[in-house]
Write a protein that holds these residues in place. Structure first.
Motif, PDB file in Angstrom:
ATOM      1  N   LEU A  16       0.823  -1.223   0.000  1.00  0.00           N
ATOM      2  CA  LEU A  16       0.000   0.000   0.000  1.00  0.00           C
ATOM      3  C   LEU A  16       0.855   1.271   0.000  1.00  0.00           C
ATOM      4  O   LEU A  16       0.721   2.129  -0.875  1.00  0.00           O
ATOM      5  CB  LEU A  16      -0.942  -0.014   1.220  1.00  0.00           C
ATOM      6  N   ASN A  17       1.755   1.399   0.978  1.00  0.00           N
ATOM      7  CA  ASN A  17       2.506   2.659   1.094  1.00  0.00           C
ATOM      8  C   ASN A  17       3.580   2.820   0.020  1.00  0.00           C
ATOM      9  O   ASN A  17       4.165   3.890  -0.108  1.00  0.00           O
ATOM     10  CB  ASN A  17       3.115   2.794   2.493  1.00  0.00           C
ATOM     11  N   GLY A  18       3.819   1.772  -0.736  1.00  0.00           N
ATOM     12  CA  GLY A  18       4.747   1.890  -1.862  1.00  0.00           C
ATOM     13  C   GLY A  18       4.031   2.232  -3.159  1.00  0.00           C
ATOM     14  O   GLY A  18       4.673   2.420  -4.199  1.00  0.00           O
ATOM     15  N   PHE A  58      14.424   1.763   1.836  1.00  0.00           N
ATOM     16  CA  PHE A  58      13.809   1.664   3.165  1.00  0.00           C
ATOM     17  C   PHE A  58      13.866   2.986   3.928  1.00  0.00           C
ATOM     18  O   PHE A  58      13.004   3.267   4.743  1.00  0.00           O
ATOM     19  CB  PHE A  58      14.376   0.470   3.937  1.00  0.00           C
ATOM     20  N   PHE A  61      10.835   4.654   2.660  1.00  0.00           N
ATOM     21  CA  PHE A  61       9.613   4.169   3.316  1.00  0.00           C
ATOM     22  C   PHE A  61       9.418   4.833   4.678  1.00  0.00           C
ATOM     23  O   PHE A  61       8.302   5.156   5.064  1.00  0.00           O
ATOM     24  CB  PHE A  61       9.628   2.652   3.457  1.00  0.00           C
ATOM     25  N   HIS A  65       6.098   6.835   5.584  1.00  0.00           N
ATOM     26  CA  HIS A  65       5.270   6.509   6.753  1.00  0.00           C
ATOM     27  C   HIS A  65       5.016   7.736   7.633  1.00  0.00           C
ATOM     28  O   HIS A  65       3.960   7.848   8.244  1.00  0.00           O
ATOM     29  CB  HIS A  65       5.915   5.372   7.560  1.00  0.00           C
ATOM     30  N   ARG A  96      -1.224  -5.514   0.073  1.00  0.00           N
ATOM     31  CA  ARG A  96      -0.635  -5.835   1.371  1.00  0.00           C
ATOM     32  C   ARG A  96      -0.223  -4.562   2.097  1.00  0.00           C
ATOM     33  O   ARG A  96       0.195  -3.583   1.469  1.00  0.00           O
ATOM     34  CB  ARG A  96       0.549  -6.797   1.220  1.00  0.00           C
ATOM     35  N   ASP A 163       6.541  -6.637   9.537  1.00  0.00           N
ATOM     36  CA  ASP A 163       7.776  -5.927   9.186  1.00  0.00           C
ATOM     37  C   ASP A 163       8.945  -6.606   9.902  1.00  0.00           C
ATOM     38  O   ASP A 163       8.835  -6.920  11.102  1.00  0.00           O
ATOM     39  CB  ASP A 163       7.636  -4.462   9.642  1.00  0.00           C
ATOM     40  N   SER A 192       7.695  -8.989   5.203  1.00  0.00           N
ATOM     41  CA  SER A 192       8.466  -8.062   4.365  1.00  0.00           C
ATOM     42  C   SER A 192       9.279  -7.125   5.239  1.00  0.00           C
ATOM     43  O   SER A 192       9.447  -7.367   6.431  1.00  0.00           O
ATOM     44  CB  SER A 192       7.523  -7.288   3.435  1.00  0.00           C
ATOM     45  N   HIS A 220       8.741 -12.571   1.546  1.00  0.00           N
ATOM     46  CA  HIS A 220       9.821 -11.990   0.746  1.00  0.00           C
ATOM     47  C   HIS A 220      11.025 -12.894   0.953  1.00  0.00           C
ATOM     48  O   HIS A 220      11.502 -13.036   2.084  1.00  0.00           O
ATOM     49  CB  HIS A 220      10.148 -10.577   1.234  1.00  0.00           C
ATOM     50  N   HIS A 243      10.041 -12.128  -4.990  1.00  0.00           N
ATOM     51  CA  HIS A 243      11.395 -11.772  -5.445  1.00  0.00           C
ATOM     52  C   HIS A 243      12.259 -12.967  -5.857  1.00  0.00           C
ATOM     53  O   HIS A 243      12.567 -13.130  -7.028  1.00  0.00           O
ATOM     54  CB  HIS A 243      12.126 -10.908  -4.407  1.00  0.00           C
ATOM     55  N   PHE A 303       8.699   3.076  -7.376  1.00  0.00           N
ATOM     56  CA  PHE A 303       9.492   2.724  -8.559  1.00  0.00           C
ATOM     57  C   PHE A 303       8.899   3.295  -9.853  1.00  0.00           C
ATOM     58  O   PHE A 303       9.307   2.887 -10.953  1.00  0.00           O
ATOM     59  CB  PHE A 303       9.639   1.199  -8.665  1.00  0.00           C
TER      60      PHE A 303
HETATM   61  C1  6MZ Z   1      10.724  -5.739   1.336  1.00  0.00           C
HETATM   62  C2  6MZ Z   1       9.132  -4.089   1.172  1.00  0.00           C
HETATM   63  C3  6MZ Z   1       9.538  -3.806  -0.162  1.00  0.00           C
HETATM   64  O1  6MZ Z   1       3.251  -1.993   4.487  1.00  0.00           O
HETATM   65  O2  6MZ Z   1       3.601   0.433   4.921  1.00  0.00           O
HETATM   66  N1  6MZ Z   1       8.150  -3.244   1.470  1.00  0.00           N
HETATM   67  N2  6MZ Z   1       9.718  -5.046   1.894  1.00  0.00           N
HETATM   68  N3  6MZ Z   1      11.169  -5.511   0.080  1.00  0.00           N
HETATM   69  C4  6MZ Z   1      10.615  -4.547  -0.689  1.00  0.00           C
HETATM   70  N4  6MZ Z   1      11.147  -4.333  -1.933  1.00  0.00           N
HETATM   71  C5  6MZ Z   1      11.593  -3.085  -2.397  1.00  0.00           C
HETATM   72  N5  6MZ Z   1       8.757  -2.826  -0.632  1.00  0.00           N
HETATM   73  C6  6MZ Z   1       7.911  -2.493   0.383  1.00  0.00           C
HETATM   74  O3  6MZ Z   1       4.144  -0.544   2.670  1.00  0.00           O
HETATM   75  C7  6MZ Z   1       5.518  -0.220   2.768  1.00  0.00           C
HETATM   76  C8  6MZ Z   1       6.260  -1.319   3.476  1.00  0.00           C
HETATM   77  O4  6MZ Z   1       6.252  -2.514   2.674  1.00  0.00           O
HETATM   78  C9  6MZ Z   1       7.478  -3.202   2.806  1.00  0.00           C
HETATM   79  C10 6MZ Z   1       8.326  -2.428   3.796  1.00  0.00           C
HETATM   80  O5  6MZ Z   1       8.138  -2.942   5.088  1.00  0.00           O
HETATM   81  C11 6MZ Z   1       7.740  -1.027   3.689  1.00  0.00           C
HETATM   82  O6  6MZ Z   1       7.948  -0.252   4.844  1.00  0.00           O
HETATM   83  P1  6MZ Z   1       3.162  -0.617   3.932  1.00  0.00           P
HETATM   84  O7  6MZ Z   1       1.808  -0.309   3.357  1.00  0.00           O
END
Ligand code: 6MZ
Length: 357
Positions: A16-18, A58, A61, A65, A96, A163, A192, A220, A243, A303
């Motif tokens: 979601l946050n990505g 990260f 992220f 957040h 997710r 996390d 993740s 992951h 991945h 991305f």
């Molecule tokens: C691992 C990832 C990720 O959960 O706050 N996240 N974890 N590898 C990646 N590849 C680049 N991309 C995102 O969305 C953001 C969170 O998703 C995980 C990380 O924990 C990140 O803080 P949410 O919605």
């Protein structure tokens, strides 16, 4: 690009946050500048960078957040992310997100997930199915004619993420929350977070419990080299992995014989330099060997990609035509964590449009 856009698609690995729209992130950032919450000079170079290392992603992220963790914003970004996926003909989305506690705004993990669900409920421009329904209820795609229907339709199911910074107790809290939230479309658990931190043993009790209780699990796996962890993860036999970039020969053998589906995130792997170049990406070999695969965005906002672009990227890089891409998309139905009724509805829908591709 047109056929990649119009083709029905299945997205199974989106954080979601990505996946936040650039315009929304910018608006949220502007709202905080000058309030002493963020020191822009510290993060500016990361925001502006095109290829970011795993560590830098990260850091980004952490910044995102800060911008998003209040109930109203969580609801808003959920709505927008789903609208965006629906607009590019994603017909089934597993979204997710990591439930977060934020005492300063009275947020608990539970209220975070409720804010996500509120976002799902608030969508009016798209037909969204997210609550598992009773046996005789109508399917999303059979209930309306496929041709001449202008409104987008999308199934959405949720995965709650653990996390890798979290404790065993916090991980267990997330699993229990997922169980409580099942009636609202939560179907599974994702592990993740920064792959360079945390220890597999910490999450194992929570993941085992999730599986015992009938939640699906995706991990992951192998985003960075870590031979022992990769083996332990494959031994756990999750329903999917994400991945799979740094597997060694024995891991590949184990993965291939187990037929665990892999969520492939091409742009993410290339931008984070996890994979050196697209021509050596493991998608090529796994596709040739007919290993279960699904193309995904990972973090379409971070991305600057979309599922349509991921399809185009795969088609161009590996010489695949529209029929092959359609089959790749259709096969992904089988790797979803949806119930049999939803899968059946999706199969029928794909069959009804198959001749276009
Ligand atoms: C691992 C990832 C990720 O959960 O706050 N996240 N974890 N590898 C990646 N590849 C680049 N991309 C995102 O969305 C953001 C969170 O998703 C995980 C990380 O924990 C990140 O803080 P949410 O919605």
């Amino acid at each position: 690009m047109e056929w990649c856009l119009s083709m029905p698609k299945v997205e199974l690995h989106a954080h979601l946050n990505g996946s936040i729209r650039d315009s929304t992130l910018l608006e949220l950032t502007e709202g905080l500048i000058g309030k002493g919450v963020i020191d822009i000079s510290e993060v500016e170079h990361i925001i502006k960078k095109y290829n970011r290392s795993v560590a830098e992603v990260f850091k980004l992220f952490d910044l995102i957040h800060i911008l998003t963790t209040d109930h109203k914003t969580v609801t808003r970004i959920t709505r927008e992310v789903i609208e965006d996926f629906a607009s590019e003909n994603v017909v089934y989305l597993e979204l997710r997100t990591t439930p977060k506690r934020n005492d300063s705004v009275g947020m608990t993990k539970r209220s975070y997930v409720e804010a996500v669900i509120k976002g799902l409920r608030s969508i009016t421009s798209v037909d969204v199915d997210f609550v598992p329904r009773c046996e005789d209820s109508k399917s999303l795609f059979s209930s309306v004619p496929a041709i001449g229907h202008v409104r987008k339709r999308i199934y959405v199911r949720l995965l709650l993420s653990i996390d890798r910074r979290e404790t065993a107790e916090a991980a267990m809290e997330t699993v229990k929350l997922a169980l409580e939230m099942r009636p609202f479309g939560v179907v599974g658990i994702d592990l993740s977070g920064n792959p360079n931190i945390g220890d597999w043993a910490t999450y194992l009790p929570a993941l085992k419990f999730a599986r015992e209780q009938g939640l699906y699990v995706t991990l992951h796996c192998g985003e960075v080299p870590n031979s022992v962890e990769i083996k332990n993860m494959l031994d756990f036999r999750p329903q999917r992995i994400g991945h799979a970039c740094h597997l060694e020969d024995e891991h590949w053998r184990q993965l291939k014989s187990s037929k665990i589906p892999v969520e492939i995130c091409l742009t993410s792997n290339i931008r984070t330099l996890t994979i050196r170049s697209i021509d050596v990406h493991h998608f090529g070999e796994l596709y040739k060997e007919k290993h279960p695969l699904v193309l995904c965005t990972d973090d379409s906002g971070v991305f600057s990609t979309s599922l349509t672009e991921e399809y185009k990227y795969a088609a161009d890089s590996f010489g695949l035509g529209r029929r092959e891409m359609f089959e790749l998309s259709r096969n992904a139905i089988e790797y979803t964590f949806a119930d049999s009724k939803v899968k059946e509805d999706l199969r029928n829908f794909f069959n009804s449009v198959a001749k276009k591709y």
